[in-house]
Write a protein that holds these residues in place. Structure first.
Motif, PDB file in Angstrom:
ATOM      1  N   ARG A   1     -17.236 -26.775 -18.190  1.00  0.00           N
ATOM      2  CA  ARG A   1     -18.156 -26.010 -18.248  1.00  0.00           C
ATOM      3  C   ARG A   1     -19.618 -25.890 -18.151  1.00  0.00           C
ATOM      4  O   ARG A   1     -20.306 -25.304 -18.094  1.00  0.00           O
ATOM      5  CB  ARG A   1     -17.656 -24.264 -18.699  1.00  0.00           C
ATOM      6  N   LEU A   2     -20.038 -26.267 -19.692  1.00  0.00           N
ATOM      7  CA  LEU A   2     -21.341 -26.464 -20.148  1.00  0.00           C
ATOM      8  C   LEU A   2     -22.158 -27.539 -18.980  1.00  0.00           C
ATOM      9  O   LEU A   2     -23.514 -27.635 -19.162  1.00  0.00           O
ATOM     10  CB  LEU A   2     -21.251 -26.940 -21.615  1.00  0.00           C
ATOM     11  N   THR A   3     -21.625 -28.200 -18.183  1.00  0.00           N
ATOM     12  CA  THR A   3     -22.142 -29.468 -17.568  1.00  0.00           C
ATOM     13  C   THR A   3     -22.789 -28.725 -16.434  1.00  0.00           C
ATOM     14  O   THR A   3     -23.915 -28.380 -16.160  1.00  0.00           O
ATOM     15  CB  THR A   3     -21.104 -30.440 -17.147  1.00  0.00           C
ATOM     16  N   GLY A   4     -21.851 -27.721 -16.332  1.00  0.00           N
ATOM     17  CA  GLY A   4     -22.107 -27.112 -14.495  1.00  0.00           C
ATOM     18  C   GLY A   4     -23.834 -26.211 -15.293  1.00  0.00           C
ATOM     19  O   GLY A   4     -24.208 -25.443 -14.846  1.00  0.00           O
ATOM     20  N   PHE A   5     -23.545 -24.990 -16.632  1.00  0.00           N
ATOM     21  CA  PHE A   5     -24.142 -24.229 -16.421  1.00  0.00           C
ATOM     22  C   PHE A   5     -25.844 -24.537 -17.235  1.00  0.00           C
ATOM     23  O   PHE A   5     -26.576 -23.847 -16.833  1.00  0.00           O
ATOM     24  CB  PHE A   5     -23.368 -23.652 -17.877  1.00  0.00           C
ATOM     25  N   PHE A   6     -25.358 -25.945 -17.743  1.00  0.00           N
ATOM     26  CA  PHE A   6     -27.014 -26.493 -17.973  1.00  0.00           C
ATOM     27  C   PHE A   6     -27.473 -27.050 -16.543  1.00  0.00           C
ATOM     28  O   PHE A   6     -28.113 -27.757 -16.790  1.00  0.00           O
ATOM     29  CB  PHE A   6     -26.861 -27.580 -19.303  1.00  0.00           C
ATOM     30  N   GLU A   7     -26.927 -27.355 -15.772  1.00  0.00           N
ATOM     31  CA  GLU A   7     -26.651 -27.817 -14.710  1.00  0.00           C
ATOM     32  C   GLU A   7     -27.583 -29.445 -15.105  1.00  0.00           C
ATOM     33  O   GLU A   7     -28.750 -29.909 -14.519  1.00  0.00           O
ATOM     34  CB  GLU A   7     -28.795 -27.753 -14.232  1.00  0.00           C
ATOM     35  N   VAL A   8     -26.252 -29.892 -16.007  1.00  0.00           N
ATOM     36  CA  VAL A   8     -26.675 -31.670 -15.940  1.00  0.00           C
ATOM     37  C   VAL A   8     -25.461 -32.335 -15.290  1.00  0.00           C
ATOM     38  O   VAL A   8     -24.712 -31.986 -15.073  1.00  0.00           O
ATOM     39  CB  VAL A   8     -26.677 -31.787 -17.456  1.00  0.00           C
ATOM     40  N   ASP A   9     -26.104 -33.610 -15.949  1.00  0.00           N
ATOM     41  CA  ASP A   9     -24.697 -34.891 -15.249  1.00  0.00           C
ATOM     42  C   ASP A   9     -23.233 -34.861 -16.369  1.00  0.00           C
ATOM     43  O   ASP A   9     -22.162 -35.424 -15.764  1.00  0.00           O
ATOM     44  CB  ASP A   9     -25.121 -36.190 -15.164  1.00  0.00           C
ATOM     45  N   PHE A  10     -23.494 -35.439 -17.240  1.00  0.00           N
ATOM     46  CA  PHE A  10     -22.404 -35.329 -18.647  1.00  0.00           C
ATOM     47  C   PHE A  10     -22.949 -34.202 -19.307  1.00  0.00           C
ATOM     48  O   PHE A  10     -24.218 -34.086 -20.169  1.00  0.00           O
ATOM     49  CB  PHE A  10     -22.143 -36.480 -18.453  1.00  0.00           C
ATOM     50  N   VAL A  11     -21.648 -33.881 -20.508  1.00  0.00           N
ATOM     51  CA  VAL A  11     -21.541 -33.648 -21.910  1.00  0.00           C
ATOM     52  C   VAL A  11     -21.163 -34.390 -22.572  1.00  0.00           C
ATOM     53  O   VAL A  11     -19.710 -34.419 -22.065  1.00  0.00           O
ATOM     54  CB  VAL A  11     -20.926 -32.278 -21.653  1.00  0.00           C
ATOM     55  N   THR A  12     -20.833 -34.686 -23.927  1.00  0.00           N
ATOM     56  CA  THR A  12     -20.143 -35.233 -24.780  1.00  0.00           C
ATOM     57  C   THR A  12     -20.303 -34.363 -25.784  1.00  0.00           C
ATOM     58  O   THR A  12     -21.303 -34.129 -26.661  1.00  0.00           O
ATOM     59  CB  THR A  12     -21.180 -36.754 -25.109  1.00  0.00           C
ATOM     60  N   LEU A  13     -18.871 -34.496 -26.356  1.00  0.00           N
ATOM     61  CA  LEU A  13     -19.315 -33.809 -27.830  1.00  0.00           C
ATOM     62  C   LEU A  13     -18.108 -34.825 -28.692  1.00  0.00           C
ATOM     63  O   LEU A  13     -17.468 -34.968 -28.531  1.00  0.00           O
ATOM     64  CB  LEU A  13     -18.297 -32.456 -28.020  1.00  0.00           C
ATOM     65  N   HIS A  14     -18.664 -34.850 -29.835  1.00  0.00           N
ATOM     66  CA  HIS A  14     -18.427 -36.263 -31.184  1.00  0.00           C
ATOM     67  C   HIS A  14     -18.317 -35.748 -32.648  1.00  0.00           C
ATOM     68  O   HIS A  14     -19.715 -35.007 -33.375  1.00  0.00           O
ATOM     69  CB  HIS A  14     -19.691 -37.311 -30.438  1.00  0.00           C
ATOM     70  N   LEU A  15     -17.653 -35.674 -32.791  1.00  0.00           N
ATOM     71  CA  LEU A  15     -16.983 -35.012 -33.872  1.00  0.00           C
ATOM     72  C   LEU A  15     -16.778 -36.082 -35.366  1.00  0.00           C
ATOM     73  O   LEU A  15     -16.246 -36.999 -35.811  1.00  0.00           O
ATOM     74  CB  LEU A  15     -15.944 -34.490 -34.352  1.00  0.00           C
ATOM     75  N   PHE A  16     -18.378 -36.591 -36.106  1.00  0.00           N
ATOM     76  CA  PHE A  16     -17.669 -37.890 -36.662  1.00  0.00           C
ATOM     77  C   PHE A  16     -16.621 -37.120 -37.818  1.00  0.00           C
ATOM     78  O   PHE A  16     -16.500 -35.749 -38.165  1.00  0.00           O
ATOM     79  CB  PHE A  16     -18.752 -37.593 -37.557  1.00  0.00           C
ATOM     80  N   ARG A  17     -15.750 -38.483 -37.698  1.00  0.00           N
ATOM     81  CA  ARG A  17     -14.773 -37.425 -38.451  1.00  0.00           C
ATOM     82  C   ARG A  17     -14.538 -38.601 -40.338  1.00  0.00           C
ATOM     83  O   ARG A  17     -15.547 -40.531 -40.306  1.00  0.00           O
ATOM     84  CB  ARG A  17     -13.342 -38.497 -38.635  1.00  0.00           C
ATOM     85  N   GLY A  18     -14.076 -38.072 -41.526  1.00  0.00           N
ATOM     86  CA  GLY A  18     -14.487 -39.254 -42.875  1.00  0.00           C
ATOM     87  C   GLY A  18     -13.118 -39.804 -42.969  1.00  0.00           C
ATOM     88  O   GLY A  18     -12.494 -39.535 -42.767  1.00  0.00           O
TER      89      GLY A  18
END
Length: 238
Positions: A26-43
């Motif tokens: 949904r964020l990809t469409g909202f911002f009209e970009v090609d790709f979106v990535t979420l990266h959560l750094f883990r300990g």
């Protein structure tokens, strides 16, 4: 251009419903970009072995990325670990290996431009929300867009950070609410420091450090401090 009221509606329309992967789409469409990535750094032991990542990059590029272990040299990841302000990828100075990696990414269909918004919560857990497109919106780089929308984008990154934690650990499994001091004391304990050494590092009394660690152990339902440290690490709390 992204309007303020659109950002206001984004929380309920994108963040509060569905999975993290669905939010990515949904964020990809909202911002009209090609790709979106979420990266959560883990300990702890999960830091590199099993990161929490959700993306809609092409499968071919994801496979190539993993096969070549690009996480070791990824310039966006490295930059995000040391910066808390939104940044354009064009701001990053690339080494030879990193330049080659980015060229391969573009060849695999990844856009030439991008920007990243990082978030660090109260106990130091860090995540990054990255947007990628063939061209920047409104200029040669994303800088003007970030200057105008930076604060709202950081709020969005914070929402996605919380949603990712909920999905990672299970929405029905409530995470222990450790205070920043309790987390700090556990983190230093994990580094092998004694009560006295932690007290010196944090400028506290030995008695106070022991108190923080006792409360943390109870919150983590652990019979020993070692078990509390292990649990906190596995949950991404330190």
């Amino acid at each position: 251009m992204v309007e303020n009221d659109a950002f206001a509606n984004l929380k309920s329309d994108v963040i509060l419903t569905g999975t993290v992967q669905q939010s990515i789409e949904r964020l990809t469409g909202f911002f009209e970009v090609d790709f979106v990535t979420l990266h959560l750094f883990r300990g702890g032991i999960d830091a590199t072995n099993s990161p929490f990542v959700r993306t809609n990059y092409p499968d071919a590029w994801v496979s190539q990325y993993l096969l070549n272990d690009y996480v070791r040299i990824d310039p966006v990841l490295q930059h995000a670990q040391n910066h808390e302000e939104p940044f354009c990828w064009s701001e990053i100075a690339l080494g030879v290996q990193q330049l080659q990696m980015m060229e391969k990414a573009i060849a695999a269909g990844v856009g030439k431009t991008g920007f990243t918004v990082t978030h660090v919560d109260s106990i130091g857990r860090r995540s990054m929300l990255s947007f990628n497109a063939k061209a920047a919106k409104g200029g040669e780089t994303w800088k003007p867009f970030l200057v105008e929308h930076g604060e709202r984008l950081q709020g969005l990154a914070a929402d996605m950070h919380l949603k990712s934690l909920a999905e990672l650990y299970g929405e029905n499994e409530e995470l222990p609410q450790l205070s920043p001091r309790e987390s700090e004391c556990l983190k230093w304990t994990a580094e092998g420091k004694t009560h006295t050494e932690i007290a010196i590092i944090l400028g506290l009394s030995d008695h106070t450090v022991r108190g923080y660690l006792k409360v943390a152990r109870v919150k983590l339902d652990s019979v020993s401090l070692a078990q509390a440290v292990a649990k906190a690490s596995s949950m991404g709390l330190i």
